[in-house]
Design a protein around this motif. Structure first.
Motif, PDB file in Angstrom:
ATOM      1  N   ASP A   1      -7.479  -4.313   0.476  1.00 23.72           N
ATOM      2  CA  ASP A   1      -8.902  -4.434   0.150  1.00 23.72           C
ATOM      3  C   ASP A   1      -9.580  -5.638   0.783  1.00 23.72           C
ATOM      4  O   ASP A   1     -10.747  -5.922   0.501  1.00 23.72           O
ATOM      5  CB  ASP A   1      -9.094  -4.489  -1.371  1.00 23.72           C
ATOM      6  CG  ASP A   1      -8.431  -5.702  -2.021  1.00 23.72           C
ATOM      7  OD1 ASP A   1      -7.819  -6.534  -1.303  1.00 23.72           O
ATOM      8  OD2 ASP A   1      -8.509  -5.815  -3.261  1.00 23.72           O
TER       9      ASP A   1
ATOM     10  N   GLU B   1      -9.761  -4.505   6.070  1.00 26.84           N
ATOM     11  CA  GLU B   1      -8.540  -3.898   5.507  1.00 26.84           C
ATOM     12  C   GLU B   1      -7.278  -4.399   6.218  1.00 26.84           C
ATOM     13  O   GLU B   1      -6.273  -3.695   6.295  1.00 26.84           O
ATOM     14  CB  GLU B   1      -8.619  -2.374   5.525  1.00 26.84           C
ATOM     15  CG  GLU B   1      -9.740  -1.832   4.655  1.00 26.84           C
ATOM     16  CD  GLU B   1      -9.746  -0.320   4.529  1.00 26.84           C
ATOM     17  OE1 GLU B   1      -8.994   0.346   5.255  1.00 26.84           O
ATOM     18  OE2 GLU B   1     -10.521   0.198   3.703  1.00 26.84           O
TER      19      GLU B   1
ATOM     20  N   GLU C   1       2.338   5.066  -7.722  1.00 24.88           N
ATOM     21  CA  GLU C   1       1.271   4.936  -8.722  1.00 24.88           C
ATOM     22  C   GLU C   1       1.055   6.286  -9.412  1.00 24.88           C
ATOM     23  O   GLU C   1       0.712   7.274  -8.762  1.00 24.88           O
ATOM     24  CB  GLU C   1      -0.020   4.471  -8.050  1.00 24.88           C
ATOM     25  CG  GLU C   1      -1.167   4.234  -9.021  1.00 24.88           C
ATOM     26  CD  GLU C   1      -0.873   3.125 -10.010  1.00 24.88           C
ATOM     27  OE1 GLU C   1      -1.169   3.324 -11.202  1.00 24.88           O
ATOM     28  OE2 GLU C   1      -0.334   2.077  -9.597  1.00 24.88           O
TER      29      GLU C   1
ATOM     30  N   ILE D   1      -4.662   4.928   0.812  1.00 24.99           N
ATOM     31  CA  ILE D   1      -4.497   3.618   0.201  1.00 24.99           C
ATOM     32  C   ILE D   1      -4.287   2.559   1.280  1.00 24.99           C
ATOM     33  O   ILE D   1      -3.474   2.743   2.187  1.00 24.99           O
ATOM     34  CB  ILE D   1      -3.286   3.610  -0.764  1.00 24.99           C
ATOM     35  CG1 ILE D   1      -3.391   4.749  -1.778  1.00 24.99           C
ATOM     36  CG2 ILE D   1      -3.182   2.252  -1.466  1.00 24.99           C
ATOM     37  CD1 ILE D   1      -4.621   4.703  -2.643  1.00 24.99           C
TER      38      ILE D   1
ATOM     39  N   SER E   1       0.834  -1.213   0.000  1.00 25.11           N
ATOM     40  CA  SER E   1       0.000   0.000   0.000  1.00 25.11           C
ATOM     41  C   SER E   1       0.862   1.253   0.000  1.00 25.11           C
ATOM     42  O   SER E   1       0.545   2.245  -0.672  1.00 25.11           O
ATOM     43  CB  SER E   1      -0.929   0.008   1.216  1.00 25.11           C
ATOM     44  OG  SER E   1      -1.838  -1.069   1.164  1.00 25.11           O
TER      45      SER E   1
ATOM     46  N   HIS F   1      -5.945  -0.614  -2.439  1.00 21.02           N
ATOM     47  CA  HIS F   1      -7.094   0.036  -3.059  1.00 21.02           C
ATOM     48  C   HIS F   1      -7.379   1.311  -2.272  1.00 21.02           C
ATOM     49  O   HIS F   1      -6.693   1.639  -1.302  1.00 21.02           O
ATOM     50  CB  HIS F   1      -8.314  -0.905  -3.078  1.00 21.02           C
ATOM     51  CG  HIS F   1      -9.063  -0.959  -1.771  1.00 21.02           C
ATOM     52  ND1 HIS F   1     -10.437  -1.004  -1.701  1.00 21.02           N
ATOM     53  CD2 HIS F   1      -8.632  -0.982  -0.474  1.00 21.02           C
ATOM     54  CE1 HIS F   1     -10.816  -1.045  -0.433  1.00 21.02           C
ATOM     55  NE2 HIS F   1      -9.750  -1.030   0.330  1.00 21.02           N
ATOM     56  N   SER F   2      -8.418   2.043  -2.679  1.00 24.43           N
ATOM     57  CA  SER F   2      -8.804   3.251  -1.967  1.00 24.43           C
ATOM     58  C   SER F   2      -9.457   2.857  -0.650  1.00 24.43           C
ATOM     59  O   SER F   2     -10.529   2.254  -0.641  1.00 24.43           O
ATOM     60  CB  SER F   2      -9.767   4.082  -2.815  1.00 24.43           C
ATOM     61  OG  SER F   2     -10.148   5.257  -2.149  1.00 24.43           O
TER      62      SER F   2
ATOM     63  N   SER G   1      -4.936  -6.576  -1.572  1.00 25.46           N
ATOM     64  CA  SER G   1      -4.222  -5.725  -2.517  1.00 25.46           C
ATOM     65  C   SER G   1      -4.559  -4.259  -2.275  1.00 25.46           C
ATOM     66  O   SER G   1      -5.651  -3.940  -1.778  1.00 25.46           O
ATOM     67  CB  SER G   1      -4.590  -6.111  -3.950  1.00 25.46           C
ATOM     68  OG  SER G   1      -4.245  -7.456  -4.204  1.00 25.46           O
TER      69      SER G   1
ATOM     70  N   CYS H   1       2.370   1.663  -3.443  1.00 24.81           N
ATOM     71  CA  CYS H   1       1.343   2.134  -4.374  1.00 24.81           C
ATOM     72  C   CYS H   1       1.154   3.636  -4.223  1.00 24.81           C
ATOM     73  O   CYS H   1       1.151   4.386  -5.208  1.00 24.81           O
ATOM     74  CB  CYS H   1       0.033   1.390  -4.127  1.00 24.81           C
ATOM     75  SG  CYS H   1      -1.349   1.937  -5.160  1.00 24.81           S
TER      76      CYS H   1
END
Length: 291
Positions: free
Chosen positions: A250, A254, A239, A247, A232, A260-261, A258, A235
């Motif tokens: 997922d 949590e 990213e 971030i 995270s 994610h938002s 992977s 990313c």
């Protein structure tokens, strides 16, 4: 094996605080393996040198004690003297659920190290940052409350789990407030937050609080490594499509998965408290951003 960053960091400069173990070390190693110049900002220089040896000649070691604002200023001054620009600042270092202790400046240790130290560091380096600032928070921020009248637990009965949660909520609110202020000035610099979910590190595994039960569950069931926890953070740091946000993994609660938002508490999105916390932080650290 370290996770592969989304955007090649080759030739770019990343400052990573807390790079001598856990998620911070995994983040630094991944960036180094991808060809970045990694500035290892650490309290224990000897441990930092061991990490630098794993990375190779693109790593440099600098002493930084976030619990001492004099050390933060010294580190920032030295870095400014040797680096015209910094592409990404990763505010990762932290302590978790420690007994009541005070920093060199009299702050409660978790709030001082996790939040005030990083606030000051970011303010002192921001004009050198060209791409983004990534601040590491935690899912524990959901249990946090900001006490603007007593942020350093001078009048309240100390609770180390609550103090940790407050510091991580402060990290997240700072990241969002920095993003708002940067956007208001039209700055190209981005501010993002990240959290690793559960990662099997030594931090927080012997706290004497309910965190121990959570970490014990994570080790037994999730078996999630620091390398996965670093995903995270990597990313958020690399990213290209991210302008801001938070971030995290997922998966369930949590804790894994992977990047994610990620979701956050309503308190984390409170702009008025964030503004007041920012102003308080400028006042007590003596570092002003000019934003």
């Amino acid at each position: 094996m370290a996770p592969e960053p989304s955007l090649s960091p080759a030739g770019r400069t990343f400052v990573v605080t807390g790079p001598t173990g856990g998620v911070g070390e995994s983040t630094a190693l991944a960036l180094g393996a991808a060809g970045a110049h990694v500035v290892l900002a650490c309290r224990n220089v000897d441990k930092g040198k061991l990490v630098a040896e794993k990375i190779g000649p693109t790593a440099s070691v600098h002493r930084l004690d976030l619990s001492d604002l004099a050390s933060v200023r010294e580190f920032a001054s030295g870095l400014r003297a040797t680096h015209e620009t910094i592409d990404v600042l990763i505010n990762n270092a932290g302590v978790m659920a420690v007994p009541l202790q005070r920093t060199a400046d009299g702050f409660e240790m978790q709030m001082g190290t996790n939040y005030f130290g990083h606030f000051a560091l970011t303010g002192l380096l921001l004009d050198r940052v060209t791409d983004r600032v990534v601040t590491v928070s935690s899912a524990a921020h959901r249990f946090g409350r900001i006490d603007l009248d007593d942020p350093n637990w001078e009048r309240r009965r100390y609770n180390r789990a609550a103090a940790y949660a407050q510091s991580k909520l402060a990290n997240l609110m700072f990241s969002f407030e920095l993003a708002r202020r940067l956007d208001a000035t039209g700055s190209p610099v981005r501010s993002l937050a990240a959290h690793p979910g559960y990662a099997a590190t030594n931090v927080g595994s012997h706290t004497g609080t309910w965190f121990d039960r959570l970490f014990g569950f994570g080790k037994k069931i999730l078996q999630r490594t620091p390398e996965r926890g670093a995903e995270s953070v990597l990313c958020a740091a690399t990213e290209p499509g991210l302008r801001g946000g938070y971030i995290g993994p997922d998966g369930f609660l949590e804790l894994y998965g992977s990047p994610h938002s990620a979701g956050c508490s309503a308190r984390a999105r409170d702009p008025e408290t964030a503004r007041r916390l920012w102003e308080l932080s400028e006042c007590i650290t003596g570092v002003r951003f000019g934003l």
